[in-house]
Scaffold this active site. Sequence first.
Site, PDB file in Angstrom:
ATOM      1  N   PHE A   8      38.048  31.610  40.145  1.00 42.70           N
ATOM      2  CA  PHE A   8      38.645  32.813  40.713  1.00 42.70           C
ATOM      3  C   PHE A   8      37.912  34.070  40.246  1.00 42.70           C
ATOM      4  CE2 PHE A   8      42.139  29.808  40.848  1.00 42.70           C
ATOM      5  CZ  PHE A   8      42.844  30.145  41.990  1.00 42.70           C
ATOM      6  N   ASP A   9      37.679  34.977  41.186  1.00 47.28           N
ATOM      7  CA  ASP A   9      37.329  36.348  40.835  1.00 47.28           C
ATOM      8  C   ASP A   9      38.581  36.979  40.218  1.00 47.28           C
ATOM      9  OD1 ASP A   9      35.894  38.826  40.857  1.00 47.28           O
ATOM     10  OD2 ASP A   9      36.954  39.378  42.680  1.00 47.28           O
ATOM     11  N   LEU A  10      38.434  38.107  39.544  1.00 47.38           N
ATOM     12  CA  LEU A  10      39.594  38.798  38.959  1.00 47.38           C
ATOM     13  C   LEU A  10      40.054  39.956  39.837  1.00 47.38           C
ATOM     14  CD1 LEU A  10      41.614  39.258  36.660  1.00 47.38           C
ATOM     15  CD2 LEU A  10      39.863  40.597  35.482  1.00 47.38           C
TER      16      LEU A  10
END
Length: 219
Positions: A8-10
């Site tokens: 996941f990106d943040l």
Amino acid sequence: MKYQALLFDLDGTLTASGEGIIKSVQYALRKMEMEEQAQDLQMLRAFIGPPLLQSYMKYCSMTEEQAKQAVVYYRERYNVTGLYENRPYDGIRTLLEKASEKGYRLAVASSKPEELVKKILEHFELAGYFQVIVGSDKDKLKMTKADVIEIALEQLGMAENRADAVMIGDREQDVIGAKTAGLDCIGVVYGYGSHMELKEAGADYIVDTPEELGNFLEV
């Protein structure tokens, strides 16, 4: 399951971080005496997600040295206040819980400096869902999203079977980084990128909400 690991990106994927980033970019631009750019809200939104150095050079026509100074100013505000002007998206906690229960291996791969990634995830009590949390090296301003993804894959022990991992993010940099690293990418449009941006970058799938993402992942 089609995949074994979810990266996941943040910003714009796990948390709605726009307020703190935009205010900190404005703070830096004003210290650089660039008031006109500091008031360009459409331009400022483009800073959410991509590496800062490149964004200052691309959107504000700064030299590399000017951009490095702008990053220093940005951190003066963001590292104290901006990182908490932020919140997890509705449905994200439930998605992470269900994905963990389903047996997915979870990781974060963010262009934000790693110490801040961990601080934000711990602040919102999300860190415990992830086996691996990777951000950029704050002293390596030219680090790409692909570089971050490679480190995350190595730490997950999936460098040799990367087809079983997928990157999830909201901006073209997430898609480009995933493709460079040989991963599929799921684009999310509840963040800060558009459907067009993600499609043109080559996202394999695009979803509108965390709930739709969960349905796609069958959790």
